[in-house]
Scaffold this motif. Structure first.
Motif, PDB file in Angstrom:
ATOM      1  N   SER A  12      -8.593  -3.406  -2.162  1.00 21.44           N
ATOM      2  CA  SER A  12      -7.891  -3.914  -3.341  1.00 21.44           C
ATOM      3  C   SER A  12      -6.646  -4.682  -2.944  1.00 21.44           C
ATOM      4  O   SER A  12      -6.049  -4.417  -1.904  1.00 21.44           O
ATOM      5  CB  SER A  12      -7.504  -2.745  -4.256  1.00 21.44           C
ATOM      6  N   THR A  13      -6.299  -5.639  -3.779  1.00 21.12           N
ATOM      7  CA  THR A  13      -5.030  -6.339  -3.576  1.00 21.12           C
ATOM      8  C   THR A  13      -3.877  -5.538  -4.171  1.00 21.12           C
ATOM      9  O   THR A  13      -2.725  -5.857  -3.940  1.00 21.12           O
ATOM     10  CB  THR A  13      -5.062  -7.728  -4.235  1.00 21.12           C
ATOM     11  N   ALA A  14      -4.193  -4.509  -4.950  1.00 24.18           N
ATOM     12  CA  ALA A  14      -3.156  -3.672  -5.547  1.00 24.18           C
ATOM     13  C   ALA A  14      -2.858  -2.499  -4.622  1.00 24.18           C
ATOM     14  O   ALA A  14      -3.647  -2.162  -3.743  1.00 24.18           O
ATOM     15  CB  ALA A  14      -3.611  -3.159  -6.915  1.00 24.18           C
ATOM     16  N   VAL A  15      -1.723  -1.892  -4.853  1.00 25.76           N
ATOM     17  CA  VAL A  15      -1.400  -0.659  -4.137  1.00 25.76           C
ATOM     18  C   VAL A  15      -2.362   0.423  -4.614  1.00 25.76           C
ATOM     19  O   VAL A  15      -2.551   0.611  -5.815  1.00 25.76           O
ATOM     20  CB  VAL A  15       0.055  -0.237  -4.422  1.00 25.76           C
ATOM     21  N   LYS A  16      -2.982   1.094  -3.658  1.00 25.84           N
ATOM     22  CA  LYS A  16      -3.883   2.181  -4.015  1.00 25.84           C
ATOM     23  C   LYS A  16      -3.109   3.495  -3.971  1.00 25.84           C
ATOM     24  O   LYS A  16      -2.153   3.640  -3.215  1.00 25.84           O
ATOM     25  CB  LYS A  16      -5.057   2.255  -3.033  1.00 25.84           C
ATOM     26  N   ILE A  17      -3.562   4.401  -4.763  1.00 26.99           N
ATOM     27  CA  ILE A  17      -2.992   5.747  -4.760  1.00 26.99           C
ATOM     28  C   ILE A  17      -4.039   6.687  -4.174  1.00 26.99           C
ATOM     29  O   ILE A  17      -5.165   6.762  -4.677  1.00 26.99           O
ATOM     30  CB  ILE A  17      -2.619   6.215  -6.186  1.00 26.99           C
ATOM     31  N   LYS A  70      -9.733 -10.811  -1.745  1.00 29.69           N
ATOM     32  CA  LYS A  70     -10.707  -9.807  -2.212  1.00 29.69           C
ATOM     33  C   LYS A  70     -11.701 -10.368  -3.235  1.00 29.69           C
ATOM     34  O   LYS A  70     -12.502  -9.615  -3.791  1.00 29.69           O
ATOM     35  CB  LYS A  70     -10.032  -8.552  -2.789  1.00 29.69           C
ATOM     36  N   THR A  84      -7.913   4.676  -7.324  1.00 32.97           N
ATOM     37  CA  THR A  84      -6.786   4.640  -8.255  1.00 32.97           C
ATOM     38  C   THR A  84      -5.799   3.618  -7.731  1.00 32.97           C
ATOM     39  O   THR A  84      -5.427   3.654  -6.554  1.00 32.97           O
ATOM     40  CB  THR A  84      -6.117   6.021  -8.368  1.00 32.97           C
ATOM     41  N   ILE A  85      -5.411   2.718  -8.597  1.00 36.34           N
ATOM     42  CA  ILE A  85      -4.463   1.685  -8.186  1.00 36.34           C
ATOM     43  C   ILE A  85      -3.178   1.820  -8.986  1.00 36.34           C
ATOM     44  O   ILE A  85      -3.172   2.345 -10.098  1.00 36.34           O
ATOM     45  CB  ILE A  85      -5.035   0.254  -8.356  1.00 36.34           C
ATOM     46  N   ALA A  86      -2.098   1.346  -8.385  1.00 31.92           N
ATOM     47  CA  ALA A  86      -0.810   1.235  -9.078  1.00 31.92           C
ATOM     48  C   ALA A  86      -0.559  -0.257  -9.224  1.00 31.92           C
ATOM     49  O   ALA A  86       0.089  -0.876  -8.384  1.00 31.92           O
ATOM     50  CB  ALA A  86       0.284   1.918  -8.273  1.00 31.92           C
ATOM     51  N   ALA A 142      -4.814  -8.116 -10.257  1.00 29.83           N
ATOM     52  CA  ALA A 142      -5.269  -7.578  -8.974  1.00 29.83           C
ATOM     53  C   ALA A 142      -6.782  -7.719  -8.893  1.00 29.83           C
ATOM     54  O   ALA A 142      -7.460  -7.944  -9.903  1.00 29.83           O
ATOM     55  CB  ALA A 142      -4.866  -6.117  -8.821  1.00 29.83           C
ATOM     56  N   VAL A 143      -7.266  -7.614  -7.687  1.00 29.39           N
ATOM     57  CA  VAL A 143      -8.713  -7.650  -7.460  1.00 29.39           C
ATOM     58  C   VAL A 143      -9.087  -6.444  -6.611  1.00 29.39           C
ATOM     59  O   VAL A 143      -8.459  -6.185  -5.585  1.00 29.39           O
ATOM     60  CB  VAL A 143      -9.153  -8.941  -6.732  1.00 29.39           C
ATOM     61  N   SER A 144     -10.075  -5.711  -7.066  1.00 22.73           N
ATOM     62  CA  SER A 144     -10.617  -4.589  -6.298  1.00 22.73           C
ATOM     63  C   SER A 144     -12.060  -4.931  -5.958  1.00 22.73           C
ATOM     64  O   SER A 144     -12.850  -5.220  -6.856  1.00 22.73           O
ATOM     65  CB  SER A 144     -10.548  -3.296  -7.108  1.00 22.73           C
TER      66      SER A 144
END
Lengths: 73, 159
Positions: free
Chosen positions: A17-22, B66, B116-118, B123-125
């Motif tokens: 992911s390009t987002a921060v993962k938790i 991504k 789980t993303i913050a 965003a791209v997953s």
């Protein structure tokens, strides 16, 4: 008839992911193990440690239930 | 002389009376205080939009962003299959990809992956599946869930 269906037991899956993962720490986890799973390289454990200095004081001390930020590499 | 004294006495009385009356004259009431300005009701800052799922794209390779480099819905047996899920909004969100195989009326689970993303914005997953022994030819689908609600689905074929 499930017998007619193919076997998918050897399927590998994952997500980037390009987002921060938790990531929630599970029993038996180590930062190296998480780094291997998330980044493909256990040696990247310091990336996770540095991103979580607010809750981690020692890279060898993590606890089940802790929620770690996994930054995109 | 008597008259002078009388005049002086009358003058004194009149003067003192006027003086007293002057002293008793009440000062005009102060103007009423200006009404306090109505407190400004600040519009609350808009809450950040929660994460929502946008486009789902299938492909066999992804770039650094991504996103899949070439969208497709037919794959070869040896391909790694990616489902790039674009999201918008901010906050924590759990996204799940459920991969299934479909044959006639039957369905087989292929794989599930959850993250789980913050998110702090778009965003791209990119979810992926691979099968070292090769994909059985047929019809597949990947369904994307946001939390426990379906957020979209894509069908694809392996030939």
């Amino acid at each position: 008839m499930a017998e007619d269906m193919p076997d998918f037991s050897d399927v590998n899956s994952g997500v980037e992911s390009t987002a921060v993962k938790i990531y929630e720490v599970k029993s038996g986890d180590s930062l190296s193990k998480i780094a291997k799973a998330e980044y493909g390289n256990a040696n990247d454990y310091m990336l996770i440690f540095e991103a979580n200095r607010d809750i981690l004081k020692d890279p060898n001390m993590i606890h089940p239930g802790q929620k770690l930020k996994i930054l995109p590499k | 002389m008597k008259h002078s004294i009388r005049y002086l006495m009358i003058a004194a009385i009149v003067t003192s009376t006027l003086g007293i009356a002057g002293c008793k004259k009440e000062a005009p009431p102060p103007p009423p205080p200006a009404p306090a300005p109505a407190p400004k009701v600040e519009a609350p800052a808009p809450a950040p939009a929660a994460v929502s799922v946008g486009t789902i794209t299938l492909g066999k390779t992804i770039g650094a962003d991504k996103k899949v480099t070439a969208a497709m819905d037919t794959f070869a047996k040896s391909d790694t299959i990616y489902a790039a899920v674009e999201t918008t909004g901010s906050g924590n969100a759990t996204i799940k990809a459920k991969w299934t195989f479909h044959k006639s009326e039957k369905t087989a689970d292929v794989s599930e992956a959850t993250e789980t993303i913050a998110a702090t914005g778009p965003a791209v997953s990119a979810f992926h599946v691979s099968k070292p022994s090769g994909w059985p030819p047929g019809n597949y689908q990947v369904e994307i869930f946001l939390g426990d609600k379906s957020a979209g689905m894509k069908k694809f074929t392996v030939q």
